[in-house]
Structures are given as structure tokens and as C-alpha cells.
Design a protein around this motif. Structure first.
Motif, PDB file in Angstrom:
ATOM      1  N   ILE A 159       1.802  -2.103 -13.655  1.00 34.17           N
ATOM      2  CA  ILE A 159       3.020  -2.431 -12.910  1.00 34.17           C
ATOM      3  C   ILE A 159       3.030  -1.563 -11.654  1.00 34.17           C
ATOM      4  O   ILE A 159       2.726  -0.369 -11.705  1.00 34.17           O
ATOM      5  N   ASP A 160       3.374  -2.153 -10.528  1.00 33.31           N
ATOM      6  CA  ASP A 160       3.310  -1.449  -9.250  1.00 33.31           C
ATOM      7  C   ASP A 160       4.523  -0.532  -9.075  1.00 33.31           C
ATOM      8  O   ASP A 160       5.416  -0.796  -8.261  1.00 33.31           O
ATOM      9  N   TYR A 161       4.517   0.572  -9.830  1.00 36.63           N
ATOM     10  CA  TYR A 161       5.612   1.529  -9.718  1.00 36.63           C
ATOM     11  C   TYR A 161       5.640   2.181  -8.338  1.00 36.63           C
ATOM     12  O   TYR A 161       6.708   2.562  -7.851  1.00 36.63           O
ATOM     13  N   GLU A 162       4.483   2.301  -7.716  1.00 34.63           N
ATOM     14  CA  GLU A 162       4.436   2.908  -6.385  1.00 34.63           C
ATOM     15  C   GLU A 162       5.229   2.066  -5.384  1.00 34.63           C
ATOM     16  O   GLU A 162       6.089   2.564  -4.654  1.00 34.63           O
ATOM     17  N   GLY A 163       4.941   0.768  -5.355  1.00 35.21           N
ATOM     18  CA  GLY A 163       5.678  -0.109  -4.456  1.00 35.21           C
ATOM     19  C   GLY A 163       7.149  -0.197  -4.816  1.00 35.21           C
ATOM     20  O   GLY A 163       8.015  -0.289  -3.934  1.00 35.21           O
ATOM     21  N   GLY A 164       7.431  -0.170  -6.110  1.00 35.85           N
ATOM     22  CA  GLY A 164       8.822  -0.216  -6.553  1.00 35.85           C
ATOM     23  C   GLY A 164       9.599   1.008  -6.126  1.00 35.85           C
ATOM     24  O   GLY A 164      10.742   0.905  -5.642  1.00 35.85           O
ATOM     25  N   MET A 165       8.993   2.181  -6.274  1.00 26.23           N
ATOM     26  CA  MET A 165       9.674   3.422  -5.887  1.00 26.23           C
ATOM     27  C   MET A 165       9.964   3.437  -4.396  1.00 26.23           C
ATOM     28  O   MET A 165      11.037   3.896  -3.960  1.00 26.23           O
ATOM     29  N   LYS A 166       9.046   2.902  -3.611  1.00 23.76           N
ATOM     30  CA  LYS A 166       9.276   2.836  -2.166  1.00 23.76           C
ATOM     31  C   LYS A 166      10.496   1.964  -1.863  1.00 23.76           C
ATOM     32  O   LYS A 166      11.321   2.307  -0.999  1.00 23.76           O
ATOM     33  N   GLN A 167      10.630   0.845  -2.582  1.00 29.29           N
ATOM     34  CA  GLN A 167      11.798  -0.022  -2.387  1.00 29.29           C
ATOM     35  C   GLN A 167      13.094   0.709  -2.727  1.00 29.29           C
ATOM     36  O   GLN A 167      14.092   0.603  -2.008  1.00 29.29           O
ATOM     37  N   LYS A 188       6.806  18.547 -17.177  1.00 28.32           N
ATOM     38  CA  LYS A 188       6.276  18.971 -15.882  1.00 28.32           C
ATOM     39  C   LYS A 188       4.761  18.906 -15.834  1.00 28.32           C
ATOM     40  O   LYS A 188       4.164  18.636 -14.786  1.00 28.32           O
ATOM     41  N   ASP A 189       4.093  19.153 -16.970  1.00 30.56           N
ATOM     42  CA  ASP A 189       2.628  19.230 -16.975  1.00 30.56           C
ATOM     43  C   ASP A 189       1.942  17.873 -17.082  1.00 30.56           C
ATOM     44  O   ASP A 189       0.716  17.795 -17.145  1.00 30.56           O
ATOM     45  N   CYS A 190       2.699  16.777 -17.105  1.00 32.56           N
ATOM     46  CA  CYS A 190       2.094  15.442 -17.170  1.00 32.56           C
ATOM     47  C   CYS A 190       1.677  15.012 -15.768  1.00 32.56           C
ATOM     48  O   CYS A 190       2.517  14.770 -14.899  1.00 32.56           O
ATOM     49  N   GLU A 191       0.371  14.897 -15.538  1.00 35.53           N
ATOM     50  CA  GLU A 191      -0.139  14.571 -14.210  1.00 35.53           C
ATOM     51  C   GLU A 191      -0.231  13.061 -13.976  1.00 35.53           C
ATOM     52  O   GLU A 191      -0.490  12.626 -12.861  1.00 35.53           O
ATOM     53  N   LEU A 192      -0.046  12.252 -15.015  1.00 36.31           N
ATOM     54  CA  LEU A 192      -0.280  10.814 -14.904  1.00 36.31           C
ATOM     55  C   LEU A 192       0.979  10.024 -14.585  1.00 36.31           C
ATOM     56  O   LEU A 192       0.956   8.799 -14.598  1.00 36.31           O
ATOM     57  N   ASP A 193       2.092  10.706 -14.293  1.00 38.27           N
ATOM     58  CA  ASP A 193       3.362  10.002 -14.085  1.00 38.27           C
ATOM     59  C   ASP A 193       3.379   9.363 -12.702  1.00 38.27           C
ATOM     60  O   ASP A 193       3.697  10.009 -11.705  1.00 38.27           O
ATOM     61  N   GLU A 194       3.034   8.078 -12.651  1.00 37.91           N
ATOM     62  CA  GLU A 194       2.954   7.370 -11.374  1.00 37.91           C
ATOM     63  C   GLU A 194       4.315   7.270 -10.700  1.00 37.91           C
ATOM     64  O   GLU A 194       4.417   7.314  -9.468  1.00 37.91           O
ATOM     65  N   LYS A 195       5.384   7.166 -11.488  1.00 38.45           N
ATOM     66  CA  LYS A 195       6.722   7.077 -10.905  1.00 38.45           C
ATOM     67  C   LYS A 195       7.076   8.377 -10.185  1.00 38.45           C
ATOM     68  O   LYS A 195       7.535   8.368  -9.037  1.00 38.45           O
ATOM     69  N   ARG A 196       6.865   9.491 -10.872  1.00 38.37           N
ATOM     70  CA  ARG A 196       7.166  10.795 -10.262  1.00 38.37           C
ATOM     71  C   ARG A 196       6.315  11.036  -9.024  1.00 38.37           C
ATOM     72  O   ARG A 196       6.825  11.443  -7.975  1.00 38.37           O
ATOM     73  N   ASN A 197       5.011  10.782  -9.137  1.00 40.85           N
ATOM     74  CA  ASN A 197       4.114  11.029  -8.018  1.00 40.85           C
ATOM     75  C   ASN A 197       4.496  10.186  -6.805  1.00 40.85           C
ATOM     76  O   ASN A 197       4.423  10.645  -5.662  1.00 40.85           O
ATOM     77  N   SER A 198       4.911   8.938  -7.069  1.00 39.94           N
ATOM     78  CA  SER A 198       5.319   8.064  -5.970  1.00 39.94           C
ATOM     79  C   SER A 198       6.607   8.554  -5.327  1.00 39.94           C
ATOM     80  O   SER A 198       6.756   8.520  -4.098  1.00 39.94           O
TER      81      SER A 198
END
Length: 335
Positions: A159-167, A188-198
Motif C-alpha cells: 500500500i502506498d503509505y508514502e503517497g498517502g502521507m504526503k496527501q 522507536k527502534d522499528c526501522e521498517l515503519d514506512e508511515k513514520r519514515n514518510s
């Protein structure tokens, strides 16, 4: 009398091979003949012997979903959509809740010659050795966000969480919000959180040098209860926050409850955005603005990816877009 393919062929006025082509979808049959065969099947109540077919083809025509949290209505919607898509392609779906140890599911899938599996899960539940075991036993695999992103032997439907977060951020910025926070689900130590990173990336792109972030408690604690606890931390740490984006709708429900308990008016004083667009998000107080994705599109992509891998040995990567559903939980920033 036992109903066979020959019985169906006789009633439909076609050859036995034509019946087989229709059932197996292995060769083109005209719509007219296909309808005659299907009408005959319905009239006779014929059920193909899948066990016998499996002995010949070495395929069970069965797929498995390892779900993450069926109590979350989003996963329920996805499972139903995947079931519809699979049946339409001639496959049967086994649904597993994900509550048992993964090795138990894997052992059963291999023993029952399951053709493919979709993991709808979160970090820590699937490991490389699990992938090894399934691939060695010819089980096709589709993974989603967060699961083994560097694994190149599986198909992916993300799922394109990156594009969604930008919206979501663009929407809030357009409403005049400057003090935007993100309530995370993972630790905090989870590096795979695409939502947070975006969130961090887009906030920095928009000039925010220190984005506001409240970390969660881990993949096993993503409910409204944690939402309430994290909302308490948010107000203590960033009391001048005017908008908050939440890891999920479920956590956003807890955030709404806690903000109401603190006496904050939503959206007059704080706007709230969720992610997932659960069916219940229309009925919160106020109705929740949320990032959504098409469950049917997602399901079709999952089943297509599995069947391509099963039948053609082809690995695929797909990304389903998100859309922001604006409701009453967001409004212009107060001055």
C-alpha cells in the motif's frame, strides 16, 4: 447416480474436453458454450473432484491468508475481498487468524499442499527461514508492507503509505496547520515503519526541522487503548499541537476519546487524521478523516500475484494507491 463431467457434457451438448476447459480455465471457450456448461453444472449440482485433480496436477487450487488482526474491520474487508477474487479465479481460500505460532501454519500449509500464501502481517512474525521452508516446498508467497522488504524471492503487493502521507500532510498544511504531530504504532527502534519514515521526510521537505513524533509500543499493541495512552503523551510533550496524524484508524479512535476527555474540541482545536479508513470511521464523533485504499483492487492484485507465481513462476511487485477521505475531524487551524 453420481454426476460426472460426462453427465455435464451430455446435458450441455458439448464434449467432455469442453467441460474440462471451462472448469479448469485452461483454454478459450466461447461465452455461449461456457454458459451452457455452467447452466448444466448448476442444474445437475455437479461438484468437481478437486482431490483427484490435485493428484494429477500436483496443485491443490487452495490459497491461505495469514491475517494479522481480524478484530480490525480493515482486515475483515481485505479477507472478504481476497476470497471473492480467489473464487473468481477458481481457487479456494483458507483464512488463518495469525494467533498461532507461524511454524504451525507453515507445517499445515506444506502438509496440505497449499499452492500459495499471502502474509498480511507485521514485523517480527515472518522470518527468512519461513520463506526458505515454503519456497523449498513450492508454496508461492506474497508479502505486504513491513515484511522482509529486501527478500527478492517473493511477490509483493504494498500500500502506498508514502503517497498517502504526503496527501495527509498537504491537506493539513492547506488548512493552515503548522504544529502537526504523528502518533506512531511501532516502537522507536522499528526501522521498517514506512508511515513514520514518510511523515518525517515530508515534514522536513516542508521546512519542519524537528517533526513532532510520539512513539508507540510495538506491533502487538496497536489498538484504541494505545491510542489513548499516546494521546496523553502527545499533549504532555507537545501541548500546542493543532493537528495529529495517527498510525491507524483504530488508534485514532483512542486519540479522539482521550482528546475529548482532556476537553479539547475536535476539529476546532485539534484536527485528527487516521490511516486505513475503517467502515466505522464514518460513525466516530466527529467522523474521522482518513487515508483509504481500494480493498477490491488490493485483493485482485494479491490473487493475481499469487496465481502468476503458481502458474508461471513469475514474481511481481505492485503498489496500491491511497486516497484521502476528508470528513469532519479536520478543519482550519485555530489562531
Amino acid at each position: 447416480m453420481k454426476i460426472t463431467r460426462a453427465t455435464v457434457a451430455q446435458k450441455a451438448g458439448v464434449s467432455i474436453s469442453t467441460v474440462s476447459y471451462v472448469l479448469n480455465k485452461s483454454r478459450y471457450v466461447s461465452p455461449k458454450l461456457t454458459k451452457r456448461v455452467k447452466d448444466a453444472i448448476d442444474a445437475l449440482g455437479y461438484t468437481p473432484d478437486m482431490a483427484a485433480r490435485s493428484m494429477v496436477t500436483q496443485k491443490s487450487q487452495m490459497l491461505t491468508i495469514i491475517a494479522n488482526d481480524l478484530a480490525n474491520s480493515m482486515y475483515g474487508e481485505i479477507v472478504m475481498a481476497i476470497e471473492r477474487a480467489a473464487v473468481a479465479r477458481g481457487y479456494f481460500i483458507n483464512i488463518c487468524s495469525g494467533q498461532l505460532p507461524l511454524k504451525e501454519y507453515i507445517r499445515t500449509m506444506i502438509g496440505r499442499r497449499i499452492d500459495g500464501v499471502f502474509f498480511a502481517s507485521v514485523p517480527g512474525k515472518v522470518e527468512v527461514r519461513d520463506i526458505d521452508n515454503l519456497i523449498e516446498n513450492n508454496v508461492a508467497i506474497v508479502c505486504g508492507n513491513y515484511l522482509l522488504p529486501q527478500e527478492n524471492r517473493v511477490s509483493r503487493v504494498d500500500i502506498d503509505y508514502e503517497g498517502g502521507m504526503k496527501q495527509a500532510i498537504t491537506h493539513l498544511k492547506g488548512l493552515g496547520h503548522k504544529n502537526i504531530a504523528y502518533i506512531d504504532g511501532f516502537a522507536k527502534d522499528c526501522e521498517l515503519d514506512e508511515k513514520r519514515n514518510s511523515f518525517l521526510r515530508y515534514m522536513k521537505e516542508m521546512g519542519e526541522t524537528k517533526p513532532r513524533l510520539v512513539y508507540g509500543f510495538g506491533p502487538e499493541k496497536l489498538t484504541d487503548v494505545e491510542g489513548r495512552l499516546l494521546a496523553q503523551q502527545l499533549i504532555r510533550k507537545f501541548p500546542d499541537t493543532t493537528a495529529v496524524i495517527c498510525y491507524s484508524d483504530l488508534m485514532a479512535y483512542g486519540v479522539l476519546q482521550q482528546l475529548h476527555s482532556f476537553g479539547f474540541r475536535v476539529p476546532e482545536e485539534i484536527s485528527v487524521v487516521g490511516i486505513e479508513n475503517n467502515i466505522t470511521s464514518n460513525f466516530t464523533n466527529p467522523p474521522l478523516t482518513s487515508l483509504s485504499f481500494d480493498r477490491n483492487e488490493f485483493a485482485i492484485e494479491v490473487i493475481d500475484a499469487l496465481i502468476r507465481q503458481i502458474e508461471e513462476g513469475e514474481l511481481t511487485q505492485k503498489r496500491v494507491q491511497m486516497q484521502l477521505c476528508v470528513r469532519d475531524s479536520t478543519a482550519r487551524a485555530h489562531k
